[in-house]
Design an enzyme around this catalytic site. Structure first.
Site, PDB file in Angstrom:
ATOM      1  N   ARG A 109      15.732 -32.401 -36.138  1.00 16.56           N
ATOM      2  CA  ARG A 109      15.848 -33.399 -35.067  1.00 16.56           C
ATOM      3  C   ARG A 109      16.748 -34.536 -35.496  1.00 16.56           C
ATOM      4  O   ARG A 109      17.494 -35.104 -34.694  1.00 16.56           O
ATOM      5  CB  ARG A 109      14.462 -33.946 -34.704  1.00 16.56           C
ATOM      6  CG  ARG A 109      13.552 -32.960 -34.018  1.00 16.56           C
ATOM      7  CD  ARG A 109      12.345 -33.642 -33.400  1.00 16.56           C
ATOM      8  NE  ARG A 109      11.599 -34.444 -34.365  1.00 16.56           N
ATOM      9  CZ  ARG A 109      10.657 -35.319 -34.043  1.00 16.56           C
ATOM     10  NH1 ARG A 109      10.365 -35.545 -32.776  1.00 16.56           N
ATOM     11  NH2 ARG A 109      10.008 -35.992 -34.970  1.00 16.56           N
TER      12      ARG A 109
ATOM     13  N   ASN B 149      13.178 -46.770 -20.692  1.00 19.13           N
ATOM     14  CA  ASN B 149      12.664 -45.560 -20.049  1.00 19.13           C
ATOM     15  C   ASN B 149      11.943 -45.956 -18.764  1.00 19.13           C
ATOM     16  O   ASN B 149      11.540 -47.113 -18.588  1.00 19.13           O
ATOM     17  CB  ASN B 149      11.704 -44.834 -20.990  1.00 19.13           C
ATOM     18  CG  ASN B 149      11.321 -43.450 -20.484  1.00 19.13           C
ATOM     19  OD1 ASN B 149      12.085 -42.803 -19.778  1.00 19.13           O
ATOM     20  ND2 ASN B 149      10.133 -42.996 -20.850  1.00 19.13           N
TER      21      ASN B 149
ATOM     22  N   HIS C  48       8.689 -44.717 -16.156  1.00 18.02           N
ATOM     23  CA  HIS C  48       7.463 -43.910 -16.182  1.00 18.02           C
ATOM     24  C   HIS C  48       6.743 -44.055 -14.847  1.00 18.02           C
ATOM     25  O   HIS C  48       6.626 -45.171 -14.313  1.00 18.02           O
ATOM     26  CB  HIS C  48       6.554 -44.386 -17.319  1.00 18.02           C
ATOM     27  CG  HIS C  48       5.344 -43.538 -17.509  1.00 18.02           C
ATOM     28  ND1 HIS C  48       5.389 -42.295 -18.106  1.00 18.02           N
ATOM     29  CD2 HIS C  48       4.045 -43.742 -17.174  1.00 18.02           C
ATOM     30  CE1 HIS C  48       4.170 -41.772 -18.122  1.00 18.02           C
ATOM     31  NE2 HIS C  48       3.340 -42.629 -17.575  1.00 18.02           N
TER      32      HIS C  48
ATOM     33  N   GLY D 256      17.880 -34.545 -12.798  1.00 17.64           N
ATOM     34  CA  GLY D 256      18.797 -35.679 -12.823  1.00 17.64           C
ATOM     35  C   GLY D 256      18.774 -36.540 -11.583  1.00 17.64           C
ATOM     36  O   GLY D 256      19.781 -37.168 -11.247  1.00 17.64           O
TER      37      GLY D 256
ATOM     38  N   ARG E 271      12.302 -35.453 -24.662  1.00 17.85           N
ATOM     39  CA  ARG E 271      12.157 -35.383 -26.112  1.00 17.85           C
ATOM     40  C   ARG E 271      11.725 -36.737 -26.652  1.00 17.85           C
ATOM     41  O   ARG E 271      12.162 -37.786 -26.157  1.00 17.85           O
ATOM     42  CB  ARG E 271      13.483 -34.999 -26.783  1.00 17.85           C
ATOM     43  CG  ARG E 271      13.994 -33.624 -26.425  1.00 17.85           C
ATOM     44  CD  ARG E 271      15.238 -33.286 -27.225  1.00 17.85           C
ATOM     45  NE  ARG E 271      14.972 -33.302 -28.662  1.00 17.85           N
ATOM     46  CZ  ARG E 271      14.424 -32.280 -29.323  1.00 17.85           C
ATOM     47  NH1 ARG E 271      14.089 -31.183 -28.686  1.00 17.85           N
ATOM     48  NH2 ARG E 271      14.233 -32.354 -30.622  1.00 17.85           N
ATOM     49  N   LEU E 272      10.859 -36.709 -27.672  1.00 11.90           N
ATOM     50  CA  LEU E 272      10.526 -37.937 -28.377  1.00 11.90           C
ATOM     51  C   LEU E 272      11.700 -38.304 -29.278  1.00 11.90           C
ATOM     52  O   LEU E 272      12.278 -37.445 -29.946  1.00 11.90           O
ATOM     53  CB  LEU E 272       9.261 -37.753 -29.211  1.00 11.90           C
ATOM     54  CG  LEU E 272       7.945 -37.688 -28.438  1.00 11.90           C
ATOM     55  CD1 LEU E 272       6.793 -37.391 -29.394  1.00 11.90           C
ATOM     56  CD2 LEU E 272       7.693 -38.996 -27.703  1.00 11.90           C
ATOM     57  N   ILE E 273      12.048 -39.572 -29.293  1.00 10.86           N
ATOM     58  CA  ILE E 273      13.176 -40.047 -30.085  1.00 10.86           C
ATOM     59  C   ILE E 273      12.682 -40.460 -31.468  1.00 10.86           C
ATOM     60  O   ILE E 273      11.661 -41.129 -31.600  1.00 10.86           O
ATOM     61  CB  ILE E 273      13.862 -41.211 -29.360  1.00 10.86           C
ATOM     62  CG1 ILE E 273      14.526 -40.692 -28.088  1.00 10.86           C
ATOM     63  CG2 ILE E 273      14.898 -41.881 -30.248  1.00 10.86           C
ATOM     64  CD1 ILE E 273      15.146 -41.774 -27.241  1.00 10.86           C
TER      65      ILE E 273
ATOM     66  N   ASN F 213      17.128 -39.395 -11.068  1.00  6.84           N
ATOM     67  CA  ASN F 213      17.313 -40.797 -11.438  1.00  6.84           C
ATOM     68  C   ASN F 213      18.733 -41.049 -11.932  1.00  6.84           C
ATOM     69  O   ASN F 213      19.301 -42.119 -11.686  1.00  6.84           O
ATOM     70  CB  ASN F 213      16.290 -41.218 -12.495  1.00  6.84           C
ATOM     71  CG  ASN F 213      15.024 -41.797 -11.884  1.00  6.84           C
ATOM     72  OD1 ASN F 213      15.086 -42.748 -11.108  1.00  6.84           O
ATOM     73  ND2 ASN F 213      13.883 -41.223 -12.217  1.00  6.84           N
TER      74      ASN F 213
END
Length: 204
Positions: A68, A110, A112, A14, A94-96, A16
């Site tokens: 999911r 997001n 990166h 956490g 996790r992929l949304i 960020n």
């Protein structure tokens, strides 16, 4: 669209999230307010950070749901109840799925640790070092259905120095992240960001 009510999604330490909380305390989120932490790992340190900051949390393990999609439907209920306008992914591992992507299209961002589209996916810092690039950096982008493929909102470059290791480069990249992400979130909260196809405009 009101982007001022923010939910941060995170799975790990956490850092960020903490940088965004600090920016809010210092008035650097452009009127934005972090209203919720969402984490798929209730035991993650970020949950403790949220508690210490007095920010409500939704802590749910996906494996406790039938799918999911059911997991994300529970998240959506909480987001809607709190009138969240912007979802900020900060180390959310996790992929949304379209269940969440569709109602929040254009409202999920997001960060990166590379200059996308270079070195998408996992271990972007290691990828950059292995490739031997002289410049890498940080990208803030919209989230779509792909892996780090959404439209770019902001980028900031930094040099890869001779003798850099994954740890030394990561430390400098994190410092850039802690500066850039609050700036982008502030621009959203102030209504300064618009999306036209893949082109993002950021008003001064």
């Amino acid at each position: 669209m009101d982007y001022s009510r923010i939910a941060v999604f995170a799975s790990g330490q956490g850092s960020n999230f903490a940088a965004l909380v600090q920016a809010q305390r210092e008035g650097r989120l452009g009127g934005g307010a972090i209203e919720l932490l969402v984490s798929d790992r209730p035991e993650a340190p970020v949950a403790q950070r949220a508690q210490e900051a007095g920010i409500p949390s939704l802590l749910r393990r996906p494996k406790d749901f039938d799918s999911r999609e059911q997991y994300e439907k529970r998240i959506i209920e909480e987001l809607q109840q709190r009138e969240i306008g912007l979802i900020v992914l900060a180390g959310y591992m996790r992929l949304i799925t379209p269940v969440l992507l569709t109602p929040y299209e254009g409202r999920i961002i997001n960060i990166h640790p590379s200059l996308l589209p270079a070195f998408a996916g996992k271990d972007a810092i290691g990828q950059a070092l292995d490739y031997g690039v002289k410049l890498t950096g940080v990208t803030v982008h919209f989230v779509d259905g792909g892996m780090d493929t959404g439209p770019v909102i902001a980028q900031r470059a930094l040099a890869v120095e001779d003798g850099d290791t994954a740890d030394t480069l990561a430390e400098r990249i994190h410092q850039v992240e802690y500066e850039l992400y609050p700036e982008v979130v502030a621009a959203f909260a102030a209504g300064k960001i618009s999306l036209d196809g893949r082109k993002v405009k950021v008003r001064k």
